[in-house]
Design an enzyme around this catalytic site. Structure first.
Site, PDB file in Angstrom:
ATOM      1  N   ASN A   7       0.850  -1.186   0.000  1.00  0.00           N
ATOM      2  CA  ASN A   7       0.000   0.000   0.000  1.00  0.00           C
ATOM      3  C   ASN A   7       0.893   1.246   0.000  1.00  0.00           C
ATOM      4  OD1 ASN A   7      -1.410   2.288   1.063  1.00  0.00           O
ATOM      5  ND2 ASN A   7      -3.090   0.939   1.639  1.00  0.00           N
ATOM      6  N   GLU A  70      -8.785   0.335  -2.813  1.00  0.00           N
ATOM      7  CA  GLU A  70      -9.667   0.412  -1.651  1.00  0.00           C
ATOM      8  C   GLU A  70     -10.604   1.589  -1.873  1.00  0.00           C
ATOM      9  OE1 GLU A  70      -7.182   1.031   1.717  1.00  0.00           O
ATOM     10  OE2 GLU A  70      -6.155  -0.878   1.494  1.00  0.00           O
TER      11      GLU A  70
END
Ligand code: PXP
Length: 242
Positions: A7, A70
């Site tokens: 991420n 996300e």
């Protein structure tokens, strides 16, 4: 072997502190891939505090394996997801004031909104995971709304202060992962994982994917600091030698 999704949101956090061009999260993604990342994960938040639309479009072009977006259950971001078509979408809760994603998505409490979002994503070929707490009702609701995978929130495990509390959290996650697998759901985990605490989570049977950001970005700053200062000293030295 478990997939590692890196991420890179917090590379963008540093860039947005100056609203400048650097550090570029897209460049960081390419380097993470060179380092062996199995995928790149980004959270396009409604407030755009880190990742920007431009980043997502470029990442779609440069990430060859697994681009995991996300997103909140929010029409604006859903429309962008459908347009960009990442390989995978992970639905997460989002609150404006939070520093980071605080808890899992309440699938039980907003079943129909989640169901229609899942359906829209799947209809264009995006695999869908739901980011939830290790809770039986949430697992069953996730299956019911058509998710293909669950990402279990490991934040409470990461924050557990004692060995006993940590073991309890591992047990909760293990049981929830077992239930998810029985339901035919893929099992991912993430949030708050570090070089020190990743082991117990990686050993939970059936975990297929881990998404880790903050700890990797933090370490990359530290590992690069010496070299970065040396390069600046060299740049100054060279200017004076001219
Ligand atoms: N997975 C999800 C669903 C997240 O929201 C986050 C944080 O953006 C992560 C994983 C990564 O968490 P961390 O940055 O603490 O490693």
């Amino acid at each position: 072997m478990i997939r590692l999704g890196v991420n890179i949101d917090h590379v963008a956090t540093v860039r947005q502190a100056r609203k400048d061009r650097e550090p570029d999260p897209v460049a960081a993604a390419v380097l993470a891939l060179l380092g062996g990342a199995d995928g790149i994960t980004v959270h396009l938040r409604e407030d755009r505090r880190h990742i920007q639309d431009r980043d997502l479009h470029l990442l779609k072009q440069v990430v060859p394996n697994l681009l995991n977006l996300e997103l909140a259950v929010a029409p604006e971001i859903l429309a962008i997801a459908i347009q960009v078509k990442p390989d995978q979408a992970t639905l997460v809760p989002e609150r404006r004031q939070e520093v980071t994603t605080e808890g899992g998505l309440d699938v039980v409490g907003q079943r129909e909104a989640v169901r229609s979002t899942v359906e829209e994503l799947k209809s264009v070929g995006i695999a869908v995971a739901l980011f939830i707490d290790a809770d039986e009702m949430q697992v069953l609701a996730s299956k019911d709304v058509g998710a293909e995978a669950i990402e279990f929130h490991t934040g409470q495990y990461a924050e557990a202060k004692t060995r006993r509390a940590r073991a309890d959290q591992v047990e909760l996650l293990r049981r929830a992962a077992d239930l998810a697998r029985v339901q035919g759901l893929h099992v991912h985990m993430g949030h708050g994982l570090t070089y020190d605490n990743v082991g117990d989570i990686a050993r939970i049977p059936g975990v297929e994917e881990l998404n880790i950001g903050f700890s990797i970005v933090s370490r990359s700053i530290m590992l690069g600091m010496e070299r970065a200062v040396r390069d600046m000293k060299d740049a100054i030295r060279q200017a004076l030698a001219r």
